[in-house]
Design a protein around this motif. Sequence first.
Motif, PDB file in Angstrom:
ATOM      1  N   GLU A 166      36.230  43.465  37.986  1.00  0.00           N
ATOM      2  CA  GLU A 166      36.656  43.099  36.641  1.00  0.00           C
ATOM      3  C   GLU A 166      38.171  42.902  36.623  1.00  0.00           C
ATOM      4  N   GLY A 194      35.286  37.973  36.309  1.00  0.00           N
ATOM      5  CA  GLY A 194      36.246  38.995  36.694  1.00  0.00           C
ATOM      6  C   GLY A 194      37.338  38.449  37.591  1.00  0.00           C
ATOM      7  N   PRO A 235      36.813  49.129  33.199  1.00  0.00           N
ATOM      8  CA  PRO A 235      37.132  47.771  33.664  1.00  0.00           C
ATOM      9  C   PRO A 235      38.502  47.642  34.319  1.00  0.00           C
ATOM     10  N   GLY A 264      30.402  38.732  36.946  1.00  0.00           N
ATOM     11  CA  GLY A 264      30.098  40.089  36.514  1.00  0.00           C
ATOM     12  C   GLY A 264      28.625  40.403  36.677  1.00  0.00           C
TER      13      GLY A 264
END
Lengths: 345, 345
Positions: B137, B93, B131, B99
Amino acid sequence: MPFKPILSTLLLAASTLLVPPAHAAPTTTVTTATTGKEPITPVQPARVSNRAMVELGKQLFFDPRLSRSGAISCNSCHNLSMGGTDNLKTSIGHQWQQGPINSPTVLNARFNAAQFWDGRAADLKAQAAGPIANPKEMAFSHALAVDVLQSIPGYVAAFRQAFGNDRLGIDEVTQAIAAFEETLVTPNSRFDKWLKGDRKALTRNELDGYKLFKSAGCVACHNGPAVGGNSFQKMGLVAPYLTSNPALGRADVTGREEDRHHFKVPTLRNVELSYPYFHDGAAATLTEAVDTMARLQLGRQFSADENAKVVAFLKTLTGEQPRVSLPLLPPSTGKTPPPRPFDQP
Amino acid sequence: MPFKPILSTLLLAASTLLVPPAHAAPTTTVTTATTGKEPITPVQPARVSNRAMVELGKQLFFDPRLSRSGAISCNSCHNLSMGGTDNLKTSIGHQWQQGPINSPTVLNARFNAAQFWDGRAADLKAQAAGPIANPKEMAFSHALAVDVLQSIPGYVAAFRQAFGNDRLGIDEVTQAIAAFEETLVTPNSRFDKWLKGDRKALTRNELDGYKLFKSAGCVACHNGPAVGGNSFQKMGLVAPYLTSNPALGRADVTGREEDRHHFKVPTLRNVELSYPYFHDGAAATLTEAVDTMARLQLGRQFSADENAKVVAFLKTLTGEQPRVSLPLLPPSTGKTPPPRPFDQP
C-alpha cells in the motif's frame, strides 16, 4: 559587474520571446530597479462570472474518472494542498510510469504566457486536454473521458447548468476545468502587501533580498504578476546546465535549434511550496535553486548571506492559498465504463 | 418461506459473533419488523472535542508524504469526494501494486465493531497504522513517516497544539487521523428523516423496499446505526460465493477453519456511492449486489420488482457527506527525507 551585459541579453531575449498572455493579465514591461516602478505587480483576487462553470470545473479537476485507471485526477499532480504541485521531481503516471518533467504549479498558471514548460499549449483550456490523453499520464482518451461523463446523470445536469445547452464534449470539459483553474490565484502575499504600500510587511533582510533580486538581474525574467511565466529562456545561459533529463524544451515545439533547452520561466509565486525546482526537479531546496540560477543564468556566485537574503525574499511571495471545499462527485451508474487500472495496454 | 430457518441461523450467528463496537455506538439488538422498534438507528452528527487534533488529523489524512512514494495518502483509497472509497475493485498501491481487497468506506467507519474486512484492527487508530507500513500500500515505515513529520516545523507545531506536549510518534499520528475519521459521519439521510418521524421522507416504493429488506432477512446483519459493520458473517452462506480473490477473511485473524470466508458485514450507509461491492469488488451495481446477497445469504431469488424496491430503499441511506475544506499541508524542508517513488525496493 559581469552580469550587466548578460542582463542586457536577457532583456533583449525577453522582448523578442515574450508571448502575449492568453488571459486577462496584461503583459508586464520589464523595468529596472532605477525607474521607481516595481517590476513585480500584485496578484488580484479572482473574479468569478459563472459560478456553475467553476463548480463543475472543480469537480472535474478532482475526478480520477478522467483517467483510464480511475485513480489519477488533475489534483494528483497539481495538488491544491501542496502549492498546486506534487512535490516530486517528476510525476507518477498511469501504471506508475515516470513522468518526463517536473509538474508545474497550477496556482497563478492563468498568468502564464503559455502552458507547459515548452509552452506547447496556448492556454489553460488547451493544457487541460493534454494529460487526459497522454499515455504516460492519465492514459485515457478524450472520447472515453466524455463517455464516462455522459453516463453520469449528475454530470449531465451540471454541464447543462454551466453551459446552458446539452453539449458535453472535450471542449466543454476543458473549458470548465480552465474556468476553475482561473480562480486559483494567491493574492495578499506579504510581498504584495509591501507593493501596495505596507512598508512593514517585509523585514529588512527580506527587502535586502528583493533589492539583490533586482540588482543581480533575476528580475529580468522573473517579473510581472506571476514573477515569471511570461517568457522562454535558455536553461544554462552562462554555463551549461547538466542534467540527465532529455527534454529539449521550446525546441520540441518550434523545431528550431536555437530553442534547445529554452524553457518557460516558472512563476516564483508560492515557490516556497513548489519544490523541487527546475524542469527536472533536480534542486531540492530554494538555497540550491538560487545558487544554480545565479551561477548558470547570471554568471554570479552569491555569498551564503546573499543567497539567504534572496531566499528570504522569495518566501514572501507565498500568497493566500485558494480555500477549496472538496467537491462531491456524482456517482457512476451501471452504464459507466468501469476504470481499468490493471489492464495491460 | 425458505428464509425463516436461515434467518434464525443468522440471528444465532449474529449473537455469537457480535463484537462490541470499539466506539460510542451502542450494540444494536436485532429486532424484527413486528416489534415496532426499527432495527436501524439514525446516524448522529459528529461532536468534536479537540478541534486542533481533528484539523491535524485531516492534514495527515490528505498528506501523501506518509507514503514512500510521496504520492499516496489515506484519501487516495478513501476518497472523500467519492463516498470515502476509490470506487475500484481493489486499490492501487506503491508502484501500482494491485491491492488484495476492496477498500471499504471510511464514512461512518467509527461505527464498525472492528476495522478491515477481517476485523484485524480493533479501532480506527489501529487501522490507520496499517496501510502506512504495508509494502503493498503506502510502503513506508512508521519510523520513516515520523521522520518526515518531525522535519516539518508546521507539523511539529500542529502536534504540539493538538496534544499539548512535544511527542510526535506513530501513536500521535494515528490518534490524530482517527480523530478526524471519527468526524466522518453522514447524518440526515432521507431514511434517517423517516426514522425520526418524517413519513414523507420516503416514497411508497422505497418504503416497500425497506419492508422487504426487513422481511427477507437482510436486516439480520445490516442493522444498527451503520446498517452493518457490527458482525462477521460467512460470505456464501446458502451457496458458495465464487471468486478468484484469495482472501480468507476472519480466518486470517483467528486461524480457525470455521472462520474461512467470514467477513465483516459492510455498512450500507451511502452504499449508492461505495461501488463496486463485496470484498472482491466483483459486483458493479447495487442491482447485482442485492441479487447476489439474496441468493447466497438468504436463499432467495428476488424478482426484478423486489430487487428494484430494495435498491430504491438502499439509496435513501445516502446521508449528508462531510463538508471538507481541503487542508493546506506545511511544506517540507531541506531536512525532510525526499520521497522515493521510483526506487527499486
